[in-house]
Structure formats: C-alpha cells, structure tokens
Design an enzyme around this catalytic site. Structure first.
Site, short mmCIF file in Angstrom:
data_model
loop_
_atom_site.label_atom_id
_atom_site.label_comp_id
_atom_site.label_asym_id
_atom_site.label_seq_id
_atom_site.Cartn_x
_atom_site.Cartn_y
_atom_site.Cartn_z
N ARG A 72 9.50 -1.00 9.63
CA ARG A 72 8.43 -0.02 9.44
C ARG A 72 8.93 1.32 9.95
NH1 ARG A 72 6.19 -2.47 6.32
NH2 ARG A 72 4.05 -3.22 6.19
N HIS A 123 11.03 2.20 0.32
CA HIS A 123 10.22 1.03 0.73
C HIS A 123 10.13 -0.01 -0.40
CE1 HIS A 123 6.84 -0.20 3.73
NE2 HIS A 123 7.36 -1.27 3.14
N GLU A 137 6.08 8.08 5.96
CA GLU A 137 6.40 7.95 4.54
C GLU A 137 5.14 8.07 3.68
OE1 GLU A 137 8.10 3.88 4.93
OE2 GLU A 137 6.52 3.24 3.59
C1 DGY Z 1 5.37 -5.63 3.72
O1 DGY Z 1 5.00 -6.61 3.07
O2 DGY Z 1 4.93 -5.36 4.84
C2 DGY Z 1 6.38 -4.76 3.07
O3 DGY Z 1 6.80 -3.75 3.92
C3 DGY Z 1 5.81 -4.18 1.80
O4 DGY Z 1 6.78 -4.31 0.85
#
Ligand code: DGY
Length: 328
Positions: free
Chosen positions: A240, A287, A269
C-alpha cells in the site's frame, strides 16, 4: 417482496452487476464517475449494502449518515478504507476478498522484482528513444536475482506465495519479518527464515513489501530504514502507498543509497510523488498487481457473494468484524 437496496460505487464487470441485480435493487456507477464524499454519503443513504473497491473511506461520520447500511463489501484484500471499530459500533459488517488474488499478486511481485533488478523498463525507454547504437559489456547491467537474498516484510498469504516462488523457482535465500513468526510447517513450505527488521534490511539484496497498511505500518520504510539497506539493493512495494515514505525513497534513489525500486502503490495515489517521476532507477506501475481478468473477476465475485450471503442468507463469507458481538 421488495429487494434490499445496494450501491455499487465504481464500474464493475457487467456479469457481476447482473448477478447482484437478481437479489438487489442496485444503484450502480458504470460510467465510473469519481464520487466525492458528499456524493457517496447521499447515494448510500437508504442502502443496506455497498459494493466497494477499497478506496471509499467508511468511518463514523459516513456511517452516521447511512443508518440503514448493514454491509460494506470490498472487492480488494486490503481494507484500510474501513474503520472497523466504527463499523462494528454502527452495526455494519465489513468484508474483503482474500485468497483469490494471492497467486496472481505473487506473480506480479516477481515480475516487478525482475524488471527492477534487471532494469527492464529503463532499458526499453533507452531503446525506444533510439539511443542504442551498439552492444557493450556493461550496458544496463543489473543485479542478480537467482541465488540472491530476498527479504520479505509482511508474511501473510501473498508474502508466502512470493517466498515459494523465490526459493523454489529462483534458488533465493528467503528471510522474512512479520508481526508474528510462521508456524514451523508453513515456514518450511516457504523455505524462509525469520529475522528481526534491522537484520532483514541489512541482509536483503531485494526487499519486498507485502504488509497491510495501518497506523503502525505508516512509513515502515523511511530514511532511517533505507540507510540500513545495501547500496546495491532493490526495494519492491506491492502493499500500500504510505508504507514507504515516497519522498525519502526518491531521495535515496537519487543519492544511490539503494540501487533501484519497483513500486505498484503510492502515497496519495493515483498521484505519484513528482520526484519519483524524475529518477531513472525506479519502475512504476499503476496498482495492477492483481490485474488479470480472471483474478479481478474472482475478487468481484467474492464481494458479490459476501453481499448476497449477508443480506439474503444472514452470513458473510469473509467478514472482517462481528457487529453483533461488538454490540454485546
Ligand atoms: C487489494 O486487493 O488490496 C489490491 O491492492 C487491489 O488490487
């Protein structure tokens, strides 16, 4: 009989929308308009459920404005958009989408590691710019991946899947650090050894971040941590934005305190820290670690099943909290 009303906050697969419509009165957003907080609150009023994509902040303030809400179902495994304590207090269950994206995300982790260590995007930009005039022995020489040491920070399902790929596919020595140690059998399956965080930072040729975001993991990698890493090391963030201090990372890349970074997630982001856009030794992706059609569909279907499970049959598949017990 009237169907429960739900909100789908972003564009999703038409087949998932269709499946939801069989059970619910659905307000959707197939134009994928980016709603602000006021729009979200206004549209959620009167809804019993919400299909979300992991970016919609659900906190006490929002919940107070949507008293009929009973479930928020993320199609992502990450759920740092949820204030679970506030949700439990308001009688709202939160669900996420674990497992279905593990292997795909781990594949991408290895892809980003390889692209970063072997300087693939940098080399492609050079070629496309017409700068390649001859072969030279040192042209875009990168870091070895096979046989090197991989450090994994956060050893949940995705970390474990990366460890298996690294150890079994690339003959890497795998070290990890996590809030808790894996049990011996799982650790053996992962061919991984537990170390403390400073040892992980000092030992890794490649450091992979796959820990969840929380107040405790905010800036888990900042200037002090980057200082501990090898000048030849690469850093990969699949987890993240906010886990890495992006400004400190850009400075470390510019100063060659570490060799390179591969980033799929960013603080704030889809904005990207401008300094990261100007350093050459970083691979940047928007992402997409879980982005194959099959996996994204499975993630969306799990959110759909959570909504149906909870609102129609009384039980969510992957609940993150238990509002009933919170309300005593
Ligand atoms: C999640 O599932 O948390 C991912 O970061 C999204 O693709």
């Amino acid at each position: 009989m009237t169907k429960p009303a739900i909100l789908v906050t972003r564009a999703i697969f038409p087949e998932v929308l269709q499946a939801l419509s069989q059970h619910f009165d659905v307000e959707s957003n197939q134009d994928d308009a980016l709603w602000g907080r006021e729009d979200l609150a206004a549209r959620l009023a009167g809804k019993q459920g919400a299909f979300m994509t992991g970016t919609e902040k659900v906190d006490a303030d929002l919940l107070a404005r949507c008293p009929e809400l009973r479930i928020c179902a993320n199609m992502t495994v990450g759920y740092n958009n949820f204030d679970l304590a506030a949700m439990s207090a308001a009688g709202v269950v939160g669900t996420n989408a674990p497992d279905v994206l593990t292997e795909t995300t781990a594949d991408f982790g290895m892809a980003l590691l390889l692209a970063t260590a072997r300087r693939i995007t940098e080399a492609e930009h050079y070629l496309r710019a017409g700068k390649w005039t001859r072969w030279t022995y040192e042209l875009f020489s990168g870091a070895e991946v096979h046989g090197s040491t991989l450090g994994i920070l956060g050893m949940g399902r995705i970390g474990q899947a990366i460890a298996r790929r690294a150890a079994l596919g690339f003959g890497m020595r795998v070290l990890y650090h996590n809030r808790s140690m894996l049990d011996a059998a799982t650790q053996a399956q992962c061919h991984a050894s537990y170390v403390d965080k400073p040892t992980l930072l000092r030992s890794a040729d490649h450091l992979m971040l796959v820990l969840p975001y929380s107040a405790a993991s905010h800036h888990a990698i900042g200037a002090a941590e980057l200082d501990l890493m090898k000048p030849t090391a690469t850093l990969i963030n699949l987890a993240r934005g906010g886990i890495v201090d992006d400004a400190a990372l850009a400075q470390a890349l510019r100063d060659r305190k570490i060799a390179a970074a591969g980033l799929d997630v960013f603080e704030g982001e889809p904005s990207v820290h401008p300094a990261l856009l100007t350093v050459p030794n970083v691979v940047l992706t928007p992402h997409i670690a879980s982005a194959t059609r099959a996996t994204r569909l499975a993630m969306a279907e799990l959110a759909q099943q959570n909504l149906v499970g909870y609102l129609i049959h009384g039980k969510a598949l992957t609940a993150l909290n238990d509002p009933a017990s919170a309300q005593g």
